[in-house]
Structures are given as structure tokens and as C-alpha cells.
Enzyme design. Sequence first.
Site, short mmCIF file in Angstrom:
data_model
loop_
_atom_site.label_atom_id
_atom_site.label_comp_id
_atom_site.label_asym_id
_atom_site.label_seq_id
_atom_site.Cartn_x
_atom_site.Cartn_y
_atom_site.Cartn_z
N ASP A 406 0.88 -1.32 0.11
CA ASP A 406 -0.05 -0.01 -0.02
C ASP A 406 0.79 1.37 0.07
OD1 ASP A 406 -2.28 1.64 0.09
OD2 ASP A 406 -2.40 1.69 2.51
N GLU A 409 2.54 4.54 -4.35
CA GLU A 409 2.65 5.67 -5.29
C GLU A 409 4.02 6.31 -5.44
OE1 GLU A 409 0.24 5.66 -2.94
OE2 GLU A 409 -1.01 4.32 -4.21
N ASP A 483 -9.00 3.58 -1.93
CA ASP A 483 -10.20 4.11 -0.85
C ASP A 483 -11.18 4.63 -1.35
OD1 ASP A 483 -8.02 3.14 0.84
OD2 ASP A 483 -7.20 5.42 1.13
C1 GLC Z 1 -4.71 3.29 2.96
C2 GLC Z 1 -5.17 2.18 2.04
C3 GLC Z 1 -6.03 1.47 2.94
C4 GLC Z 1 -5.39 1.15 4.40
C5 GLC Z 1 -5.06 2.27 5.00
C6 GLC Z 1 -4.37 2.02 6.41
O1 GLC Z 1 -5.65 4.40 2.98
O2 GLC Z 1 -5.57 2.58 0.84
O3 GLC Z 1 -6.77 0.36 2.32
O4 GLC Z 1 -6.54 0.41 4.94
O5 GLC Z 1 -4.16 3.19 4.15
O6 GLC Z 1 -3.27 1.29 6.24
#
Ligand code: GLC
Length: 792
Positions: A406, A409, A483
Site C-alpha cells: 500500500d 505511489e 480508498d
Molecule cells: C490506505 C489504504 C487502506 C488502508 C489504510 C491504512 O488508505 O488504501 O486500504 O487500510 O491506508 O493502512
Amino acid sequence: MQDTSFAIHPGTKKELIGENFKDIGTLLSFTIKEDVVSFITENSFVSLVFYNDYTVRVTMNQKQQPSLSSSFAVISNRAGITPEISDHDHEVVIKSKELLVKVTKAPFRIAIYDKSGKAVVTESKKGMAFNENGEVICFKNMEDNDHFYGFGEKTGFLDKRGEKMEMWNTDVYAPHNPETDALYQSIPFFITLREGRSHGIFFDNTWKTHFDLKSELDTYSFKAEGGQLDYYVFSGPTLKEVLGQYTKLTGTMPIPPKWALGYHQSRYSYETEEEVRQLVNDFLQKKIPVDAIYLDIHYMNGYRVFTFDQDRFPTPKALIDDLNKAGIKIVPIVDPGVKEDPEYPIYQEGVRENHFCKYLEGNIYFGDVWPGNSAFPDFTSTKVRKWWGEKHKFYADLGIHGIWNDMNEPAIFNDTKTMDVKVMHDNDGEPRTHRELHNVYGFLMGEATYEGMKQQLNGKRAFLLTRAGYAGVQRYASVWTGDNRSFWEHLQLALPMCMNLGMSGVAFCGPDVGGFAHDTSGELLVRWTQFGTFTPYFRNHSAINTVRQEPWSFGDEVEKLTKKYIEQRYVWLPHLYTLFREANQTGVPVMRPLVLEFPTDENTFNLSDQFMIGDRVIVAPVLTPTTKHRVVYLPEGNWINYWTDERLAGNKHHLVEAPLNILLIFIKEGSIIPHGTVKQSTATPETEMTYHIYLRETGTASYRLYEDDGQTFGYENGETFEQEITAEKNIDSITISLKESNGSYDPTWSKETFVLHDCREDIEIIINGEEIEKTSRNFDNSSKAITVTIER
Ligand code: GLC
């Protein structure tokens, strides 16, 4: 202030100014060396290569002969085709076995034709150009009836005609809406459908890129903020062939481990070992299938990757072992930010061994993410990717087989949302700025993670989920769409988004089921879970401070319905798995827009609220609240309502009843569909395979089922099972034959059941040459289906 009406204050009126693009001008000379035709024009250098029989690569560089070294995305080599070339007064004609390219000399314009002389891609009033800022642009003619698909992860409807799009991997937490453009993935690839024929273009440029299918009626353009103008044209002519040609270049997805195709449960966060155990108990007690539980950032010690928090998770090994025994996998999140902490070994190693992203001047770049001030591995370096990959021994040793990448980017908590574009990446000794390589940062993290895990797992398949990526990401990871929110509108937007990801080579994708941010409702959760049954990736995930979103969070009725559709996932798994194999071999996605199967039917061109699973099943979820009916478009042929066995005529819109317990599914008449059994998880071997056969009075149907061990790479060496099932129906009899092909894998089921829909009770049934006695068959009077079970 920008969030108020001040944003449209009269003083903010923008004057449109030209971007001062300079045409590359007239052709001056050309040469041919092996497979490369090199042109010099008034203002630029252009190379043209027949990359293979169906692919042309064009590269323009305004300063020097273009570099043809391969990019991060492309993994196949040039076929080494020497073209035939002829010089005429006004044009140069270049020919291969399948394609013909005409280069008009003044001004320099490229037109590509297939061997029958049909135009594939043409340029006329504008062609290739560049400006003083180093931007490069290419214009192509657009016909009135052109439709556009692909472009990776975008909001909006299926057909992208009339859109302007930007590719710049971006963490968008603010709601995704039709105006939200750049999201987490950058896949600069699209397909044009023109009168039933199609072609594709892959603009292989890692800088920020822009696609404009809006500003002019007869011309579209693609543009990059730097680098060469380097693009590939795939000549199709079918949509499936274009996908095959694109994924030949950028790779297809390896077959995922079977457990990755089951139902997954996540939450930001299941915060303690106890909470995870309780969650698993709830699933087991309620007999709701589940294959994976996710650990979000709370599992770590101060959000330090490659650690567990000792208070919250005192015995991770025991937890993971117990879950593995119960047939459930743990998938931990791993973000790229490494906490700046001189007492933290990963940070120490990264600094000492020079693994972090730096400025040209030599100082490490730091950005603020979950752990606070953090350094970021420079994944553009092979050495760093190897280091990062090897670090995953930490997870593999604990019995973990899947990783969730995650914030790659990379997302940074600052105004630009990302790393300083002035950072200078090592890029294996050919330094490049972050501005140039931003869009591949997540992709390269994915490569490092996937390859590292694969190595650690000694022959077992690794699973990787990623948020960011670039063209070719399918080689390493499945993609979830970031998200979203628990809005009905976000359920709606997930359909075209996932279909277009599939049309961009990413067959393994899905949204957060139930919605991530905002509070979901029981009804929305049911409808979203119904949709999730058929998204290639199926995970329920929700954010911190939102209502709980597990299947049982909204009372008995919602629990019953979500359970029913999670079970359906396992019932449909043999079909899905067969389609994953097809995607692995051909690049054709599992979840398909109808246009992929019916490209001459204009009703499908922008059909964004229903989709297909393979070539014979249409799924039409309800996407609005308190709705008990919906309109469904059924293309040519007859279609059977999966739940009622009612036959509906195609080439027509139908209003169909779909109360909350019904996800509408339609099977094309003349099809066979395999079904597995409901199970707690994919760890339970399949015991019985059921084939549903949908034939009218007379006709034939067939299906080729694929199976393997679901966990190793044996399938690459022929450890597979393929079975061709054919059924032929006449007025008085139905003949079924099963033919296994050569693979060496022996499937686990011992029984095969055939459900013959729409049959007379006394029809004669012959299976593999043997007539089935009347006593060994069952007839259901209400559905008019006969069921027969045989031993394998
Ligand atoms: C980001 C991710 C989400 C995750 C959060 C905390 O917002 O897209 O899926 O739960 O970070 O790690």
C-alpha cells in the site's frame, strides 16, 4: 478557499494559451539497419520497428536518434523482422507480412494499415510534435464511431470517448468521483473499437502522461511531460487479439494461488492477536467461508515494516500456524516508508548499504507517512529490489504467503501527496529524477516483493496485492482500487473501473467490498457482496472509525444473504479458476465488459452496469437502494435466468425482478457451467464437480474445465488437468462425453454430477457411451432438470 465558490471568482478566469508544440516537420532522409527504419525529419529523429507480426513500435526523439532500449513494462523481445521498404515521391512504404506503414513525407505523418489495406491508425492534420519544455505529443485521427477502452484505473463510464485523462500515480482519499482523474495506477494503454474491428496503443512513457479524447471531434492525442514519444500499435483486429498482443509485450498474470481467489476479510485494523482469533472463530462458527484475513498497519511496532508489535501480537508464529491449520491465510500490509529510527535494523541497513532514495546532492529524501519521518527504498535499483525482496524472509518464515503493498505511489502526507520530484533515482547507474520514474515506483516495489516472496516460498505461489502500478503490473500483483467509500455511487463506479482494468491487462482486480471509508449499510453490504462474488479479487475492507463491516454486522438477514453469496463464490470457483487460466494464457480478462464478447452490438459499447464472467455468463447486480427490479440488456442468443431457469430472448432489454436475495445471473443457452461445492475455504479439497448443461430441445454445448494443484508452479510444467465436456441434445436423447487431455495432475473430486436443465423426464441419457438407467437419475418437476451423478 478553493473548496468554496471562491474557486470560480471572476479573477480566476483562465485564458487558454497554446502549448507551443512544434511539428516534427518534413522528412529529410531515412535509412534501414536490420529491423529498424530510422528517419530524420526537419526537427526530429524517428524510428520505426515491426516489433512482431502484429505490433509496430514508433519512437520519436527531438534531440537524437531514439533509444530503443526496453522499458520496465516490456518483457518480450523484438522479433527481428526485416521490413520491405520502397521510396516514392510523396511517401515511404514499409511492409511486413501482416502490416503496411505509409510515411507521408511533407509533413511527416504515419499511417498503419493491415494487409487487406484497412486503416488501423492514421494521422493527418497533426502528427508528432514537441515543445520547449520537453513535452512530446502525438495526434491521431478519430472517427465518429470510435469507442475507447482501457486506460487502467479510471472513474466514469466504460467508453472513454469524450474524456481527458492524466496518468500520475496518486493517493486519492477524497471521494472518487467523475472528476477524479489520476488515481493510484498509471496504465497508458487503450483500445479503440471501430466498426467491430479494434486496435490498441501503448504509450510507454513513465513521465506524467495525458490523453485527450475530448478537445477535438476528429483527432485525439497523447502527451508526456518528458522523455521520448515511444508507442506501440497493436493491430488486433479483435479486442481479444489486441489484449493478447499487449500482454505478449507486457506479460500476463501468473495463475494466482487458489486461496487468493476465495473470500478475504480485512479491516483497518484488526488490532490484536485476540481480535484476529475471535474473528476467525466467528467465521468458523457461523460457517461463513473465508480464505484470508488481512493485517493492516496496527500489527507493526510503531508502523515499522518487517516487525510485529509485541503487545498486540505477542505470538504471531502461533497465530499464523493455527490459522494455516484452519485453512486461512494471513496477509500483512507492507508500505514502502521505512521509519527514520537509528535503532531500527531495517533503517540502519538501508542507510549503511545505500538503499534509500536520495537527492542528487547525496542527502536521503525523507517524507511523512504512518511511522512519521521515513526514508524510501530506491526500487529502481536491482540491488535494492533484491534487498527488499530478501527481507520478506521475515514474513515467509512465519508461514505467510501473501503481502499487501500500500502507499506505494508513493503516498506522502504533504501538499503534492508524493515524493519530491527532484529526488534522483539510481536506476541501475542511469540516474533519473522522480519526476520521470514516479509512475513506476509502486510497480518496482511490486516486482521486488513478488520476486522476493516467490523465492522464499520454495515453489509455492505467492500472492501480492498492490495499490500502485504501471503497465505490466499484472506480472506481479493483483490490484484493488484503493480508498472508495460506502456510497452506492462507488458500487456503480466499481463496475466500469474493474472492466477497464481488465481491458488494460489487469485481470486480477476488485474494489473494497462494502466500501472503505464512510459507514456502509446492511443493504449496501449485501448488494456489494453479491457483486464481489464475481469480481476477480474479492475482499471486504473498511476504514478505522467506520461501522463494522463483517458479514454479521447488520443482523441475521444480512448475514444470511452475505453468507449465501460468499458461498456462491466457492460454487463458481471452478469456472473462475478456468478463466484465470485463460487470462494467464491469453491476457483476456476474467471479468469482461459485454463489448468484449459482442463488439458489433452498439448496446454494449458503453454498457457500464452489467458485465460478463467469461464468454457465457452475464452478471447484473442491483446498484441502487430499495430496488427490487432492474433493466438488463441481453445480447444475441437466448439467455437463462440462473435462479428461475426462465428463458429470455436476446437482442433485447428486459425488466427483471431482483429482490435483495437475488443477484441476477444469466447463462447463455447452449452452455455448460461447472460448479464446485460450498466449503469453509479453498484448503478443503473439492469432492464433487457439477456440470450444469443448458440446452433447449436440440443443440450442442461444450466446456473446457481447467484445474491444477492450486498452489505450486507445477502448471508451468504440465501438471494440469483439462477436461473437455460436450453435450449433444436431440429430441429423445442427450449424449455427454468427457475427454481428459494430457496434463499429469489428477483432480481431487471423485464424483461428477450433471444437471440437465430443461429436459423431458423420459429423455435418454448417455454418458461416455453408457446409457444411464432411469433409476439412477432424479427429475425436478418444478425446474424440469434431471440430475445424474457418476463416479470418476
Ligand atoms: C490506505 C489504504 C487502506 C488502508 C489504510 C491504512 O488508505 O488504501 O486500504 O487500510 O491506508 O493502512
